[in-house]
Motif scaffolding. Structure first.
Motif, PDB file in Angstrom:
ATOM      1  N   GLY A  58       0.815  -1.203   0.000  1.00 40.94           N
ATOM      2  CA  GLY A  58       0.000   0.000   0.000  1.00 40.94           C
ATOM      3  C   GLY A  58       0.852   1.256   0.000  1.00 40.94           C
ATOM      4  N   HIS A  59       0.189   2.343  -0.075  1.00 38.23           N
ATOM      5  CA  HIS A  59       0.861   3.634  -0.104  1.00 38.23           C
ATOM      6  C   HIS A  59       0.364   4.438   1.088  1.00 38.23           C
ATOM      7  CE1 HIS A  59       3.478   6.163  -2.477  1.00 38.23           C
ATOM      8  NE2 HIS A  59       2.683   7.187  -2.243  1.00 38.23           N
ATOM      9  N   TYR A  60       1.286   4.908   1.905  1.00 40.60           N
ATOM     10  CA  TYR A  60       0.936   5.670   3.097  1.00 40.60           C
ATOM     11  C   TYR A  60       0.365   7.016   2.666  1.00 40.60           C
ATOM     12  CZ  TYR A  60       1.279   7.073   7.959  1.00 40.60           C
ATOM     13  OH  TYR A  60       0.982   7.462   9.244  1.00 40.60           O
ATOM     14  N   PRO A  61      -0.651   7.535   3.351  1.00 44.04           N
ATOM     15  CA  PRO A  61      -1.260   8.815   2.967  1.00 44.04           C
ATOM     16  C   PRO A  61      -0.235   9.953   2.965  1.00 44.04           C
ATOM     17  CG  PRO A  61      -2.619   7.687   4.589  1.00 44.04           C
ATOM     18  CD  PRO A  61      -1.328   6.924   4.494  1.00 44.04           C
ATOM     19  N   GLU A  62      -0.035  10.547   1.813  1.00 46.57           N
ATOM     20  CA  GLU A  62       0.982  11.580   1.653  1.00 46.57           C
ATOM     21  C   GLU A  62       0.688  12.820   2.489  1.00 46.57           C
ATOM     22  OE1 GLU A  62       1.899  12.254  -2.467  1.00 46.57           O
ATOM     23  OE2 GLU A  62       2.371  10.125  -2.771  1.00 46.57           O
ATOM     24  N   ASP A  63      -0.584  13.162   2.642  1.00 50.41           N
ATOM     25  CA  ASP A  63      -0.924  14.334   3.462  1.00 50.41           C
ATOM     26  C   ASP A  63      -0.457  14.142   4.902  1.00 50.41           C
ATOM     27  OD1 ASP A  63      -2.064  15.589   1.296  1.00 50.41           O
ATOM     28  OD2 ASP A  63      -4.130  15.102   1.861  1.00 50.41           O
ATOM     29  N   ASP A  64      -0.599  12.937   5.428  1.00 51.23           N
ATOM     30  CA  ASP A  64      -0.159  12.651   6.795  1.00 51.23           C
ATOM     31  C   ASP A  64       1.361  12.770   6.916  1.00 51.23           C
ATOM     32  OD1 ASP A  64      -2.789  12.163   7.455  1.00 51.23           O
ATOM     33  OD2 ASP A  64      -2.577   9.981   7.505  1.00 51.23           O
TER      34      ASP A  64
END
Length: 118
Positions: A58-64
């Protein structure tokens, strides 16, 4: 088999992070980011991040990520040093070159979220 389990799961990656953070806090360029920080808490968060990204690809939320790193004013040189240390820790932990490349590509995909200064 996913990369998280392939190398031994949480125990392996915890040991990996112990090696990695020993090197990070010894870095003249990076140590300032870890003064008065709870390294054990950071490592616990990263175990979860590794599990999410390496198990599910998966891809970690970039905004976070951006929100968590903006106040740190991380430079491109600091990020490059971080990558160099991470690369060495992967190699010294016997992660295969192919798996290391996959992990490093994932990390580099977050560069724009972490680096806030040239």
């Amino acid at each position: 088999m996913n990369l998280f389990q392939k190398y031994g799961g949480a125990d392996f990656w915890s040991d990996f992070l112990n090696v990695f953070y020993t090197r990070i806090v010894a870095s003249e360029l990076l140590a300032r980011h870890f003064v008065d920080k709870d390294i054990d808490h950071i490592k616990s968060m990263l175990i979860g991040l590794l599990e999410v990204t390496l198990v599910t690809e998966g891809h970690y939320p970039e905004d976070d990520l951006k929100k968590g790193h903006t106040s740190m004013a991380i430079t491109s040189a600091e990020f490059n040093e971080w990558i160099e240390i991470y690369t060495g820790a992967l190699r010294d932990s016997d992660i295969s070159p192919e798996d290391s490349a996959s992990i490093l590509n994932l990390i580099n995909s977050y560069r724009q979220c972490i680096v806030s200064k040239p």
